[in-house]
Design a protein around this motif. Structure first.
Motif, PDB file in Angstrom:
ATOM      1  N   ARG A 102       0.832  -1.202   0.000  1.00  0.00           N
ATOM      2  CA  ARG A 102       0.000   0.000   0.000  1.00  0.00           C
ATOM      3  C   ARG A 102       0.871   1.259   0.000  1.00  0.00           C
ATOM      4  O   ARG A 102       0.371   2.360   0.134  1.00  0.00           O
ATOM      5  CB  ARG A 102      -0.945  -0.008   1.190  1.00  0.00           C
ATOM      6  CG  ARG A 102      -2.028  -1.074   1.047  1.00  0.00           C
ATOM      7  CD  ARG A 102      -3.104  -0.960   2.093  1.00  0.00           C
ATOM      8  NE  ARG A 102      -3.758   0.326   2.146  1.00  0.00           N
ATOM      9  CZ  ARG A 102      -4.772   0.708   1.381  1.00  0.00           C
ATOM     10  NH1 ARG A 102      -5.226  -0.124   0.462  1.00  0.00           N
ATOM     11  NH2 ARG A 102      -5.315   1.886   1.526  1.00  0.00           N
ATOM     12  N   ARG A 138      -7.818   9.687   1.111  1.00  0.00           N
ATOM     13  CA  ARG A 138      -8.440   8.750   2.044  1.00  0.00           C
ATOM     14  C   ARG A 138      -9.307   7.774   1.261  1.00  0.00           C
ATOM     15  O   ARG A 138      -9.629   7.997   0.094  1.00  0.00           O
ATOM     16  CB  ARG A 138      -9.321   9.494   3.063  1.00  0.00           C
ATOM     17  CG  ARG A 138      -8.572  10.406   3.992  1.00  0.00           C
ATOM     18  CD  ARG A 138      -9.426  10.771   5.196  1.00  0.00           C
ATOM     19  NE  ARG A 138     -10.783  11.127   4.821  1.00  0.00           N
ATOM     20  CZ  ARG A 138     -11.298  12.358   4.949  1.00  0.00           C
ATOM     21  NH1 ARG A 138     -10.580  13.356   5.397  1.00  0.00           N
ATOM     22  NH2 ARG A 138     -12.547  12.586   4.598  1.00  0.00           N
ATOM     23  N   GLU A 139      -9.715   6.705   1.927  1.00  0.00           N
ATOM     24  CA  GLU A 139     -10.491   5.656   1.262  1.00  0.00           C
ATOM     25  C   GLU A 139     -11.878   6.124   0.846  1.00  0.00           C
ATOM     26  O   GLU A 139     -12.483   5.534  -0.045  1.00  0.00           O
ATOM     27  CB  GLU A 139     -10.596   4.431   2.169  1.00  0.00           C
ATOM     28  CG  GLU A 139      -9.252   3.730   2.347  1.00  0.00           C
ATOM     29  CD  GLU A 139      -9.347   2.510   3.243  1.00  0.00           C
ATOM     30  OE1 GLU A 139     -10.431   2.276   3.830  1.00  0.00           O
ATOM     31  OE2 GLU A 139      -8.344   1.790   3.356  1.00  0.00           O
ATOM     32  N   ASP A 140     -12.407   7.184   1.471  1.00  0.00           N
ATOM     33  CA  ASP A 140     -13.748   7.666   1.116  1.00  0.00           C
ATOM     34  C   ASP A 140     -13.706   8.786   0.070  1.00  0.00           C
ATOM     35  O   ASP A 140     -14.732   9.369  -0.253  1.00  0.00           O
ATOM     36  CB  ASP A 140     -14.490   8.140   2.367  1.00  0.00           C
ATOM     37  CG  ASP A 140     -13.792   9.296   3.079  1.00  0.00           C
ATOM     38  OD1 ASP A 140     -12.562   9.466   2.899  1.00  0.00           O
ATOM     39  OD2 ASP A 140     -14.474  10.021   3.830  1.00  0.00           O
ATOM     40  N   HIS A 141     -12.543   9.068  -0.477  1.00  0.00           N
ATOM     41  CA  HIS A 141     -12.401  10.166  -1.429  1.00  0.00           C
ATOM     42  C   HIS A 141     -12.737   9.763  -2.867  1.00  0.00           C
ATOM     43  O   HIS A 141     -12.597   8.608  -3.250  1.00  0.00           O
ATOM     44  CB  HIS A 141     -10.964  10.700  -1.413  1.00  0.00           C
ATOM     45  CG  HIS A 141     -10.687  11.621  -0.273  1.00  0.00           C
ATOM     46  ND1 HIS A 141      -9.418  11.896   0.164  1.00  0.00           N
ATOM     47  CD2 HIS A 141     -11.517  12.327   0.538  1.00  0.00           C
ATOM     48  CE1 HIS A 141      -9.469  12.728   1.186  1.00  0.00           C
ATOM     49  NE2 HIS A 141     -10.730  12.999   1.431  1.00  0.00           N
ATOM     50  N   GLU A 142     -13.133  10.796  -3.626  1.00  0.00           N
ATOM     51  CA  GLU A 142     -13.286  10.690  -5.069  1.00  0.00           C
ATOM     52  C   GLU A 142     -12.189  11.550  -5.696  1.00  0.00           C
ATOM     53  O   GLU A 142     -11.993  12.697  -5.279  1.00  0.00           O
ATOM     54  CB  GLU A 142     -14.668  11.179  -5.500  1.00  0.00           C
ATOM     55  CG  GLU A 142     -15.789  10.317  -4.935  1.00  0.00           C
ATOM     56  CD  GLU A 142     -17.151  10.817  -5.367  1.00  0.00           C
ATOM     57  OE1 GLU A 142     -17.660  10.329  -6.389  1.00  0.00           O
ATOM     58  OE2 GLU A 142     -17.697  11.689  -4.683  1.00  0.00           O
ATOM     59  N   ILE A 175      -6.233   3.642  -3.301  1.00  0.00           N
ATOM     60  CA  ILE A 175      -6.680   4.228  -2.039  1.00  0.00           C
ATOM     61  C   ILE A 175      -8.128   4.713  -2.114  1.00  0.00           C
ATOM     62  O   ILE A 175      -8.959   4.340  -1.293  1.00  0.00           O
ATOM     63  CB  ILE A 175      -5.768   5.405  -1.633  1.00  0.00           C
ATOM     64  CG1 ILE A 175      -4.326   4.919  -1.441  1.00  0.00           C
ATOM     65  CG2 ILE A 175      -6.288   6.081  -0.357  1.00  0.00           C
ATOM     66  CD1 ILE A 175      -3.312   6.028  -1.250  1.00  0.00           C
ATOM     67  N   ALA A 176      -8.433   5.555  -3.098  1.00  0.00           N
ATOM     68  CA  ALA A 176      -9.728   6.241  -3.146  1.00  0.00           C
ATOM     69  C   ALA A 176     -10.860   5.320  -3.590  1.00  0.00           C
ATOM     70  O   ALA A 176     -10.643   4.333  -4.280  1.00  0.00           O
ATOM     71  CB  ALA A 176      -9.635   7.435  -4.090  1.00  0.00           C
ATOM     72  N   LYS A 177     -12.091   5.698  -3.223  1.00  0.00           N
ATOM     73  CA  LYS A 177     -13.252   4.861  -3.579  1.00  0.00           C
ATOM     74  C   LYS A 177     -13.681   5.050  -5.027  1.00  0.00           C
ATOM     75  O   LYS A 177     -14.249   4.151  -5.636  1.00  0.00           O
ATOM     76  CB  LYS A 177     -14.430   5.146  -2.647  1.00  0.00           C
ATOM     77  CG  LYS A 177     -15.117   6.482  -2.859  1.00  0.00           C
ATOM     78  CD  LYS A 177     -16.360   6.612  -2.000  1.00  0.00           C
ATOM     79  CE  LYS A 177     -17.067   7.934  -2.228  1.00  0.00           C
ATOM     80  NZ  LYS A 177     -18.267   8.065  -1.406  1.00  0.00           N
ATOM     81  N   VAL A 221      -7.499  -2.396 -10.565  1.00  0.00           N
ATOM     82  CA  VAL A 221      -8.198  -1.323  -9.861  1.00  0.00           C
ATOM     83  C   VAL A 221      -9.381  -0.848 -10.697  1.00  0.00           C
ATOM     84  O   VAL A 221      -9.465  -1.109 -11.888  1.00  0.00           O
ATOM     85  CB  VAL A 221      -7.249  -0.146  -9.532  1.00  0.00           C
ATOM     86  CG1 VAL A 221      -6.229  -0.560  -8.477  1.00  0.00           C
ATOM     87  CG2 VAL A 221      -6.544   0.377 -10.778  1.00  0.00           C
TER      88      VAL A 221
END
Length: 199
Positions: free
Chosen positions: A12, A45-49, A67-69, A93
């Protein structure tokens, strides 16, 4: 298009080795050390676009997608779009890859938490202004540049809407010679980043 290695990336950590990407000599690629710094400045962050404008080989696009959603990559070059799609598939991905000219191609894409603009453009002003319209409040935008003039324009444009940070870095890579290792310098690169509190 050639593949330098069939090795997989199982980490990662940003900065996937350049040798793992499918490449085409006509399509520019953000190199691994610069990519690491770009990813650091993006603060994903993982919740980012996230949006990659001028995705080229898709190296930054792939790093974002680990990483990003949600990640969208845009390039006006059909070969770059195909290469990005191939690298997206290789790394497993999920990315929407769009062929189109910025800034027009951005118009119906909605808002993003993070935007990366790679390389230079004759219409940088228009691209940056449209990108800022697609940045959520509190979002970050990062631009890399090899030309001083591009960096100066990027700083000026972002300074109107964000507190800007500028990093200039020169990477040297070791090359084996018969007598040892010689350090070969690459072109200096500017990384301009800013956080926009009111998009």
């Amino acid at each position: 298009m050639k593949e330098r290695s069939s090795q997989k990336w199982e980490f990662r950590t940003p900065g996937i080795p350049d040798s793992l990407f499918l490449r085409d000599e006509e399509i520019p690629m953000t190199k691994e050390e610069i990519r690491s710094l770009v990813m650091s400045k993006l603060r994903l962050r993982e919740d980012h676009e996230a949006l990659d404008i001028g995705c080229g080989t898709g190296s930054v696009t792939v790093e974002m997608a680990l990483i990003a959603k949600r990640v969208v990559g845009i390039d006006n070059n059909p070969k770059a779009v195909e290469l990005t799609k191939a690298n997206v598939s290789k790394f497993g991905v999920n990315v929407d890859v769009i062929q189109g000219h910025a800034p027009e191609a951005l118009k119906d894409l909605g808002k993003f938490d993070r935007i990366f603009i790679g390389g230079g453009s004759d219409i940088l002003e228009e691209i940056v202004m449209e990108a800022l319209n697609h940045l959520k409040s509190g979002g970050r935008i990062v631009i890399d540049a090899i030309l001083l003039e591009t960096a100066t324009r990027a700083v000026s444009l972002l300074s109107e809407r964000a507190e800007v940070e500028v990093t200039q870095v020169t990477i040297s890579k070791g090359m084996k010679t018969k007598n040892g290792t010689a350090m070969i310098a690459r072109n200096p690169v500017f990384i301009i980043s800013g956080e926009v509190n009111e998009a």
